[in-house]
Write a protein that holds these residues in place. Sequence first.
Motif, PDB file in Angstrom:
ATOM      1  N   GLN A  60       4.555 -11.355  -6.709  1.00 41.90           N
ATOM      2  CA  GLN A  60       4.738 -10.546  -5.502  1.00 41.90           C
ATOM      3  C   GLN A  60       6.094  -9.828  -5.563  1.00 41.90           C
ATOM      4  OE1 GLN A  60       3.872 -12.732  -1.904  1.00 41.90           O
ATOM      5  NE2 GLN A  60       2.412 -14.027  -2.976  1.00 41.90           N
ATOM      6  N   TYR A  61       6.041  -8.515  -5.378  1.00 47.57           N
ATOM      7  CA  TYR A  61       7.219  -7.672  -5.534  1.00 47.57           C
ATOM      8  C   TYR A  61       7.345  -6.699  -4.363  1.00 47.57           C
ATOM      9  CZ  TYR A  61       6.577  -9.226 -10.352  1.00 47.57           C
ATOM     10  OH  TYR A  61       6.405  -9.987 -11.473  1.00 47.57           O
ATOM     11  N   CYS A  62       8.547  -6.194  -4.165  1.00 47.96           N
ATOM     12  CA  CYS A  62       8.793  -5.158  -3.163  1.00 47.96           C
ATOM     13  C   CYS A  62       9.498  -3.978  -3.813  1.00 47.96           C
ATOM     14  CB  CYS A  62       9.652  -5.694  -2.027  1.00 47.96           C
ATOM     15  SG  CYS A  62       8.792  -6.852  -0.968  1.00 47.96           S
ATOM     16  N   ILE A  63       9.102  -2.807  -3.389  1.00 48.31           N
ATOM     17  CA  ILE A  63       9.719  -1.562  -3.837  1.00 48.31           C
ATOM     18  C   ILE A  63      10.114  -0.791  -2.585  1.00 48.31           C
ATOM     19  CG2 ILE A  63       9.329   0.639  -4.970  1.00 48.31           C
ATOM     20  CD1 ILE A  63       9.111  -1.239  -7.072  1.00 48.31           C
ATOM     21  N   GLU A  64      11.385  -0.465  -2.462  1.00 49.06           N
ATOM     22  CA  GLU A  64      11.856   0.370  -1.356  1.00 49.06           C
ATOM     23  C   GLU A  64      11.967   1.799  -1.869  1.00 49.06           C
ATOM     24  OE1 GLU A  64      15.513   0.627   1.867  1.00 49.06           O
ATOM     25  OE2 GLU A  64      15.569  -0.889   0.296  1.00 49.06           O
ATOM     26  N   ILE A  65      11.251   2.698  -1.214  1.00 48.54           N
ATOM     27  CA  ILE A  65      11.176   4.103  -1.622  1.00 48.54           C
ATOM     28  C   ILE A  65      12.215   4.916  -0.851  1.00 48.54           C
ATOM     29  CG2 ILE A  65       9.624   6.085  -1.875  1.00 48.54           C
ATOM     30  CD1 ILE A  65       8.644   3.601  -3.388  1.00 48.54           C
ATOM     31  N   ASN A  79      -0.552  -0.432 -11.142  1.00 51.73           N
ATOM     32  CA  ASN A  79      -1.323  -0.869 -12.294  1.00 51.73           C
ATOM     33  C   ASN A  79      -0.546  -1.947 -13.033  1.00 51.73           C
ATOM     34  OD1 ASN A  79      -3.528  -0.749 -13.966  1.00 51.73           O
ATOM     35  ND2 ASN A  79      -2.701   0.878 -15.244  1.00 51.73           N
ATOM     36  N   SER A  80      -1.187  -3.037 -13.376  1.00 48.79           N
ATOM     37  CA  SER A  80      -0.562  -4.109 -14.143  1.00 48.79           C
ATOM     38  C   SER A  80      -0.356  -3.652 -15.584  1.00 48.79           C
ATOM     39  CB  SER A  80      -1.435  -5.367 -14.123  1.00 48.79           C
ATOM     40  OG  SER A  80      -0.883  -6.365 -14.942  1.00 48.79           O
ATOM     41  N   LEU A  81       0.750  -4.066 -16.189  1.00 52.35           N
ATOM     42  CA  LEU A  81       1.017  -3.718 -17.581  1.00 52.35           C
ATOM     43  C   LEU A  81       0.395  -4.724 -18.556  1.00 52.35           C
ATOM     44  CD1 LEU A  81       4.722  -2.519 -17.377  1.00 52.35           C
ATOM     45  CD2 LEU A  81       2.657  -1.141 -17.563  1.00 52.35           C
ATOM     46  N   GLN A  82      -0.194  -5.789 -18.027  1.00 46.86           N
ATOM     47  CA  GLN A  82      -0.846  -6.771 -18.872  1.00 46.86           C
ATOM     48  C   GLN A  82      -2.272  -6.983 -18.393  1.00 46.86           C
ATOM     49  OE1 GLN A  82       1.708 -10.213 -18.840  1.00 46.86           O
ATOM     50  NE2 GLN A  82       3.052  -9.328 -20.365  1.00 46.86           N
ATOM     51  N   ASN A  83      -3.002  -7.844 -19.065  1.00 44.54           N
ATOM     52  CA  ASN A  83      -4.377  -8.140 -18.687  1.00 44.54           C
ATOM     53  C   ASN A  83      -4.397  -8.724 -17.275  1.00 44.54           C
ATOM     54  OD1 ASN A  83      -7.103  -8.457 -18.846  1.00 44.54           O
ATOM     55  ND2 ASN A  83      -7.034 -10.305 -20.089  1.00 44.54           N
ATOM     56  N   GLY A  84      -5.110  -8.112 -16.389  1.00 46.49           N
ATOM     57  CA  GLY A  84      -5.157  -8.528 -14.992  1.00 46.49           C
ATOM     58  C   GLY A  84      -5.244  -7.312 -14.102  1.00 46.49           C
ATOM     59  N   SER A  85      -4.812  -7.447 -12.874  1.00 48.47           N
ATOM     60  CA  SER A  85      -4.902  -6.333 -11.939  1.00 48.47           C
ATOM     61  C   SER A  85      -3.692  -6.331 -11.008  1.00 48.47           C
ATOM     62  CB  SER A  85      -6.188  -6.443 -11.115  1.00 48.47           C
ATOM     63  OG  SER A  85      -6.168  -7.639 -10.359  1.00 48.47           O
ATOM     64  N   ALA A  86      -3.573  -5.271 -10.231  1.00 49.53           N
ATOM     65  CA  ALA A  86      -2.487  -5.148  -9.260  1.00 49.53           C
ATOM     66  C   ALA A  86      -2.998  -4.389  -8.051  1.00 49.53           C
ATOM     67  CB  ALA A  86      -1.297  -4.428  -9.878  1.00 49.53           C
ATOM     68  N   THR A  87      -2.435  -4.691  -6.907  1.00 47.33           N
ATOM     69  CA  THR A  87      -2.764  -3.985  -5.676  1.00 47.33           C
ATOM     70  C   THR A  87      -1.479  -3.793  -4.883  1.00 47.33           C
ATOM     71  OG1 THR A  87      -4.280  -3.951  -3.786  1.00 47.33           O
ATOM     72  CG2 THR A  87      -3.295  -6.076  -4.355  1.00 47.33           C
ATOM     73  N   SER A  88      -1.547  -2.968  -3.852  1.00 46.59           N
ATOM     74  CA  SER A  88      -0.339  -2.696  -3.064  1.00 46.59           C
ATOM     75  C   SER A  88      -0.655  -2.647  -1.578  1.00 46.59           C
ATOM     76  CB  SER A  88       0.286  -1.368  -3.491  1.00 46.59           C
ATOM     77  OG  SER A  88      -0.570  -0.293  -3.161  1.00 46.59           O
ATOM     78  N   ARG A  89       0.404  -2.744  -0.796  1.00 51.31           N
ATOM     79  CA  ARG A  89       0.294  -2.623   0.652  1.00 51.31           C
ATOM     80  C   ARG A  89       1.527  -1.900   1.153  1.00 51.31           C
ATOM     81  NH1 ARG A  89      -0.314  -7.352   5.202  1.00 51.31           N
ATOM     82  NH2 ARG A  89      -0.611  -5.900   6.913  1.00 51.31           N
ATOM     83  N   LYS A  90       1.323  -0.886   1.987  1.00 49.67           N
ATOM     84  CA  LYS A  90       2.442  -0.130   2.539  1.00 49.67           C
ATOM     85  C   LYS A  90       3.143  -0.915   3.640  1.00 49.67           C
ATOM     86  CE  LYS A  90       0.017   4.230   1.868  1.00 49.67           C
ATOM     87  NZ  LYS A  90      -0.509   5.421   2.541  1.00 49.67           N
ATOM     88  N   ASN A  91       4.464  -0.871   3.633  1.00 47.98           N
ATOM     89  CA  ASN A  91       5.317  -1.495   4.641  1.00 47.98           C
ATOM     90  C   ASN A  91       4.883  -2.913   5.029  1.00 47.98           C
ATOM     91  OD1 ASN A  91       7.088   0.786   4.953  1.00 47.98           O
ATOM     92  ND2 ASN A  91       5.397   1.800   5.987  1.00 47.98           N
ATOM     93  N   PRO A  92       4.771  -3.818   4.055  1.00 46.53           N
ATOM     94  CA  PRO A  92       4.360  -5.192   4.360  1.00 46.53           C
ATOM     95  C   PRO A  92       5.502  -5.985   4.989  1.00 46.53           C
ATOM     96  CG  PRO A  92       4.924  -5.035   2.068  1.00 46.53           C
ATOM     97  CD  PRO A  92       5.032  -3.640   2.637  1.00 46.53           C
ATOM     98  N   GLY A  93       5.163  -7.011   5.715  1.00 47.03           N
ATOM     99  CA  GLY A  93       6.169  -7.868   6.338  1.00 47.03           C
ATOM    100  C   GLY A  93       7.032  -8.611   5.339  1.00 47.03           C
ATOM    101  N   THR A  94       6.505  -8.864   4.146  1.00 45.82           N
ATOM    102  CA  THR A  94       7.279  -9.606   3.150  1.00 45.82           C
ATOM    103  C   THR A  94       8.505  -8.839   2.668  1.00 45.82           C
ATOM    104  OG1 THR A  94       5.787  -8.785   1.453  1.00 45.82           O
ATOM    105  CG2 THR A  94       5.389 -11.011   2.246  1.00 45.82           C
ATOM    106  N   CYS A  95       8.478  -7.521   2.740  1.00 46.98           N
ATOM    107  CA  CYS A  95       9.608  -6.725   2.243  1.00 46.98           C
ATOM    108  C   CYS A  95      10.709  -6.555   3.293  1.00 46.98           C
ATOM    109  CB  CYS A  95       9.126  -5.363   1.771  1.00 46.98           C
ATOM    110  SG  CYS A  95       8.036  -5.460   0.326  1.00 46.98           S
ATOM    111  N   ASN A  96      10.354  -6.526   4.554  1.00 56.97           N
ATOM    112  CA  ASN A  96      11.326  -6.371   5.645  1.00 56.97           C
ATOM    113  C   ASN A  96      12.243  -5.170   5.463  1.00 56.97           C
ATOM    114  OD1 ASN A  96      10.447  -8.669   7.095  1.00 56.97           O
ATOM    115  ND2 ASN A  96      11.599  -9.971   5.704  1.00 56.97           N
TER     116      ASN A  96
END
Length: 122
Positions: A60-65, A79-96
């Motif tokens: 789980q990661y956060c990116i501030e734009i 997109n994941s750089l390895q075998n697997g997948s990735a998804t995102s959510r805009k303005n999640p509570g975890t990033c604050n």
Amino acid sequence: MRRLLTPVITALLLAGAAVPAAEADDLESPYTQAAAVVGPDGVPTERKMIVNSWRVTAGQYCIEIDPLVDVAEATVLVNSLQNGSATSRKNPGTCNRPNSVGVYVFAADGAYADHGYTIAVL
């Protein structure tokens, strides 16, 4: 003496004005508003219009734009750089943080995984 100090002072001023490579936009991506290539530790290796990036917990990661980009109105692709997948959510509570994106990376078995990823904000 004055002639000897002038080049030294000039070099010191120029060195102090330099922006470290890690803080500068170094990703050329003309068709995205913001983008990054991020390592498993949450640190971008390349980026464009990214203010901050960090790992919250496993997978789980956060990116501030940059505020010049309106994340709420943008399309976000990850997109994941390895075998697997990735998804995102805009303005999640975890990033604050305003104008942020939460990125969730999964291994092939569906468990959270510390893998690098790419993000593009269109």
